[in-house]
Design an enzyme around this catalytic site. Structure first.
Site, PDB file in Angstrom:
ATOM      1  N   ASP A   8       1.161  -8.328  14.561  1.00  0.00           N
ATOM      2  CA  ASP A   8       1.125  -7.400  13.011  1.00  0.00           C
ATOM      3  C   ASP A   8      -0.226  -5.912  13.754  1.00  0.00           C
ATOM      4  O   ASP A   8      -1.674  -7.663  13.896  1.00  0.00           O
ATOM      5  CB  ASP A   8       0.900  -8.179  11.834  1.00  0.00           C
ATOM      6  N   TYR A  29       0.956  -0.900  -0.600  1.00  0.00           N
ATOM      7  CA  TYR A  29       0.550   0.146  -0.200  1.00  0.00           C
ATOM      8  C   TYR A  29       0.764   1.566  -0.027  1.00  0.00           C
ATOM      9  O   TYR A  29       1.578   1.151   0.577  1.00  0.00           O
ATOM     10  CB  TYR A  29      -0.911  -0.168   1.346  1.00  0.00           C
ATOM     11  N   HIS A  53       4.282  -6.640  11.770  1.00  0.00           N
ATOM     12  CA  HIS A  53       4.007  -6.715   9.526  1.00  0.00           C
ATOM     13  C   HIS A  53       4.851  -7.187   9.289  1.00  0.00           C
ATOM     14  O   HIS A  53       4.865  -7.258   8.157  1.00  0.00           O
ATOM     15  CB  HIS A  53       3.413  -4.914   9.398  1.00  0.00           C
ATOM     16  N   SER A  65       1.147  -8.060   2.512  1.00  0.00           N
ATOM     17  CA  SER A  65       0.675  -6.694   2.595  1.00  0.00           C
ATOM     18  C   SER A  65      -0.672  -6.595   1.572  1.00  0.00           C
ATOM     19  O   SER A  65      -1.151  -7.641   1.264  1.00  0.00           O
ATOM     20  CB  SER A  65       1.580  -5.372   3.307  1.00  0.00           C
TER      21      SER A  65
END
Length: 335
Positions: A271, A92, A308, A185
């Site tokens: 995460d 992202y 993450h 992700s």
């Protein structure tokens, strides 16, 4: 154990019933059918990188609506034979960057296509693909066009991702029968979507996947991107039903249920960006609706003390070894 993670035993059994619209499959058939009439490759030109062991090309292909989407195609220099190929999707707020930024897969001997994210570059990485379609919604990519599934940014991005597989199969030096999709992700969520829409992939590798179990994710996660949806709804309180309806068309669990390729997952239990249970929701139901005589193989690697970032280089090594074992079973047997 962080409160959002639950115990590993609970995660391994977590398989929520995701609300799917009745026309989910038709929606995506119609969306992808709109691209079929257009030739996929628009432009392919050599790119100088100063990397003597690799060759790169600047690729433009026709994505959603025929929009030009940029990508880097990289492969080992001097190798003429068709190679197994990895299509990678970026996270992202990232773009394709420069061709020497992501070298793991071509250095490992694969042909590699890295797709740009339309309209997203600039927050974490550079890119040069525009998203020219405007619609009511919020200021960030995850909220662009969020009031209607046909206007939603991820309808366009997922269509681009499917077209990237078509594009790479049209490039020279690609073994079209051995194409794998990879992402972390957001890229991991996109890879799951492609796995649910393209039924002849060799494998899918997804780490800390975004876009999974969306309503639960928005409830659990404060940081972006999920937090951006919550902040949008904090202002547009009347939009909640429309938002959940739109997100139901792009939920990675629904795509994972339809996937047929072997899958490799990685999740960090701390995460806070993509909560662990949402990735397990996709893993636990992977291939459940694929109607195969034998469910697709799947493998999960858990990193209890990581967020993450997951397993980072340790996980990449596991990905390399796993994919080699899928594409070359004799290698795994020999080891």
């Amino acid at each position: 154990m962080p409160h959002y993670a639950s115990t590993l035993d609970e995660l391994q059994r977590y398989a929520p019933e995701i609300v799917e619209p009745d026309d989910f499959d038709q929606f995506w058939r119609d969306t992808l059918a709109e691209t079929v009439a257009r030739p996929v490759l628009v432009d392919v030109r050599p790119e100088s990188t100063d990397l003597r062991l690799l060759d790169s090309w600047d690729v433009t292909f026709a994505g959603f609506g025929g929009d030009p989407v940029r990508a880097w195609y990289t492969r080992p220099a001097g190798v003429a034979d068709p190679l197994p190929t990895v299509v990678e999707y970026a996270g992202y707020g990232r773009g394709r960057g420069l061709p020497h930024e992501r070298l793991t897969w071509p250095v490992a001997g694969y042909a590699h296509l890295l797709m740009d994210n339309r309209g997203q570059a600039g927050q974490y990485g550079a890119g040069d693909t525009a998203d020219p379609h405007g619609a009511p919604g919020g200021p960030s990519p995850v909220t662009w066009g969020i009031l209607d599934p046909r206007d939603y940014h991820y309808r366009r991005l997922i269509t681009d991702a499917v077209r990237a597989v078509e594009a790479v199969r049209a490039l020279p030096g690609v073994d079209g029968d051995r194409v794998t999709v990879v992402g972390n992700s957001q890229g991991g969520g996109i890879a799951l979507a492609v796995a649910g829409l393209v039924d002849d992939l060799s494998a899918v590798l997804t780490t800390a996947p975004f876009l999974c179990d969306m309503q639960r994710a928005v409830a659990l996660s404060e940081p972006a991107p999920y937090g951006e949806i919550a902040r949008y709804l904090a202002v547009h309180r009347e939009a909640e039903d429309a938002v959940w309806r739109t997100l139901s068309y792009v939920d990675g669990v629904s795509f994972a249920r339809r996937a047929t390729a072997p899958a490799h997952f990685g999740i960090g239990l701390r995460d806070t960006v993509c909560p662990p249970r949402t990735g397990f929701a996709a893993y636990n139901q992977y291939g459940a609706a694929a109607q195969l005589p034998v469910p697709p193989a799947r493998e999960m690697h858990v990193y209890p003390f990581n967020g993450h970032e997951g397993g980072e280089a340790v996980h990449v090594r596991r990905q390399l070894r796993w994919l080699d074992s899928v594409l070359h079973p004799a290698h795994a047997f020999a080891h």
